[in-house]
Design an enzyme around this catalytic site. Structure first.
Site, PDB file in Angstrom:
ATOM      1  N   TYR A   1       0.817  -1.223   0.000  1.00  0.00           N
ATOM      2  CA  TYR A   1       0.000   0.000   0.000  1.00  0.00           C
ATOM      3  C   TYR A   1       0.850   1.273   0.000  1.00  0.00           C
ATOM      4  O   TYR A   1       0.339   2.358  -0.272  1.00  0.00           O
ATOM      5  CB  TYR A   1      -0.947   0.048   1.206  1.00  0.00           C
ATOM      6  CG  TYR A   1      -1.918  -1.108   1.327  1.00  0.00           C
ATOM      7  CD1 TYR A   1      -2.126  -1.995   0.275  1.00  0.00           C
ATOM      8  CD2 TYR A   1      -2.635  -1.318   2.501  1.00  0.00           C
ATOM      9  CE1 TYR A   1      -3.008  -3.057   0.393  1.00  0.00           C
ATOM     10  CE2 TYR A   1      -3.525  -2.377   2.618  1.00  0.00           C
ATOM     11  CZ  TYR A   1      -3.693  -3.243   1.570  1.00  0.00           C
ATOM     12  OH  TYR A   1      -4.566  -4.299   1.696  1.00  0.00           O
TER      13      TYR A   1
ATOM     14  N   HIS B   1       0.714 -11.446   1.926  1.00  0.00           N
ATOM     15  CA  HIS B   1      -0.364 -10.703   1.256  1.00  0.00           C
ATOM     16  C   HIS B   1      -1.068 -11.521   0.177  1.00  0.00           C
ATOM     17  O   HIS B   1      -2.288 -11.461   0.031  1.00  0.00           O
ATOM     18  CB  HIS B   1       0.218  -9.418   0.651  1.00  0.00           C
ATOM     19  CG  HIS B   1      -0.799  -8.356   0.416  1.00  0.00           C
ATOM     20  ND1 HIS B   1      -0.485  -7.029   0.407  1.00  0.00           N
ATOM     21  CD2 HIS B   1      -2.138  -8.402   0.183  1.00  0.00           C
ATOM     22  CE1 HIS B   1      -1.577  -6.314   0.184  1.00  0.00           C
ATOM     23  NE2 HIS B   1      -2.587  -7.128   0.031  1.00  0.00           N
TER      24      HIS B   1
END
Ligand SMILES: NC(=O)c1ccc[n+]([C@@H]2O[C@H](COP(=O)([O-])OP(=O)(O)OC[C@H]3O[C@@H](n4cnc5c(N)ncnc54)[C@H](OP(=O)(O)O)[C@@H]3O)[C@@H](O)[C@H]2O)c1
Length: 272
Positions: free
Chosen positions: A44, A102
């Protein structure tokens, strides 16, 4: 008890794709609304800003639950632990509450990255560990590779996608699911059923959707930039959907709507 099932951490505030002032204002509003669990990721690009906002928010570190996720590009012996150390530095913490992988690695051989994840926990960089975007098969493999608990498989979870196979795998493996894209980035609002059910309880469509997820036994991630939505999404603990209303919502899983389409990302597996 699993960290995400603690009452104050069942509702996490997600930070993707927020940055800069938008992120800071959203985090301030989320803290003010009562959120104490926060979800970020190396991918992110906002760990440092998230860490700075949480360090300055006035809530004691032990009352926060911070989750970050390792980027699949860092699933090698050389890069995994240094990348986690860099995440901790950016987040201004010594250890993260939850460290996730992730995405599964391209090719789907999950064992090597799971061993690296476990080594991060064993070295004290993470209190607990888990995975994200795993299929049912991968959850079963993970259970045989990792010693000790995996606290979550964070996946796309909302009423428009059929995740019954993953829920079954969660029961079989003891790896609970948690949600992302919980309101399918607004797609749920195209279905009048949520507003209709909401009228019975004096709640909004979004609140009905989020309550349905919690009553499935799935802790939540939600994200909003609007203080009003941030408060609304948190305010879902004072009502209970009936089993009939739960089943009416269950029926929408035939919609088969997914935010993350197969092949959309290099790491996206063949979904169950
Ligand atoms: N593990 C993974 O691979 C993965 C993937 C995606 C996301 N995530 C995590 O999960 C978090 C949440 O997922 P998401 O942001 O993708 O999807 P989401 O929560 O389904 O949707 C977020 C969008 O919905 C709108 N919204 C939120 N609450 C609303 C409400 N009450 N009424 C109307 N609109 C509302 C927000 O717009 P406004 O700002 O206008 O309110 C925002 O654009 C992310 O931030 C991230 O931390 C993880």
């Amino acid at each position: 008890m699993n960290i995400y099932f603690q009452k104050s951490f069942q509702r996490s505030f997600g930070t993707y794709p927020l940055k800069g002032d938008t992120l800071r204002q959203a985090l301030d509003a989320a803290i003010g609304a009562g959120y104490r669990a926060f979800d970020t990721a190396q991918m992110y690009g906002n760990e440092a800003e998230t860490g700075a906002a949480l360090a300055a928010c006035g809530v004691a570190r032990e009352d926060l639950c911070i989750t970050t996720k390792v980027h699949p590009d860092n699933y090698s012996e050389e890069t995994f632990l240094p990348s986690v150390e860099a995440s901790l530095k950016a987040l201004q913490i010594d250890r993260v509450d939850v460290l996730l992988l992730h995405w599964p690695p391209v090719g789907g051989d999950v064992a090597p990255s799971l061993r690296l994840l476990q080594s991060a926990r064993d070295r004290g960089l993470a209190d607990t560990i888990g995975v994200s975007n795993y299929t049912a098969r991968m959850m079963h493999v993970a259970r045989t590779v990792v010693d000790g608990p995996l606290v979550t498989n964070q996946v796309e979870f909302h009423p428009l996608v059929d995740q019954r196979k993953l829920l079954a795998a969660a029961s079989e493996t003891g790896i609970p699911l948690s949600s992302y894209a919980s309101i399918a980035r607004g797609e749920v609002f195209k279905h009048g059923l949520f507003a209709e059910i909401g009228q019975t309880y004096g709640k909004s469509s979004a609140q009905v959707v989020l309550r349905w997820i919690l009553q499935k036994g799935v802790p939540l991630n939600t994200m909003s930039t609007k203080p009003e939505n941030i408060r609304t999404n948190f305010d879902i603990m004072d009502f209970m959907l009936s089993s009939i209303d739960m089943e009416r919502i269950d029926a929408l899983n035939a919609t088969g709507y997914r935010i993350v389409k197969p092949g959309q990302l290099p790491w996206a597996p063949e979904w169950d």
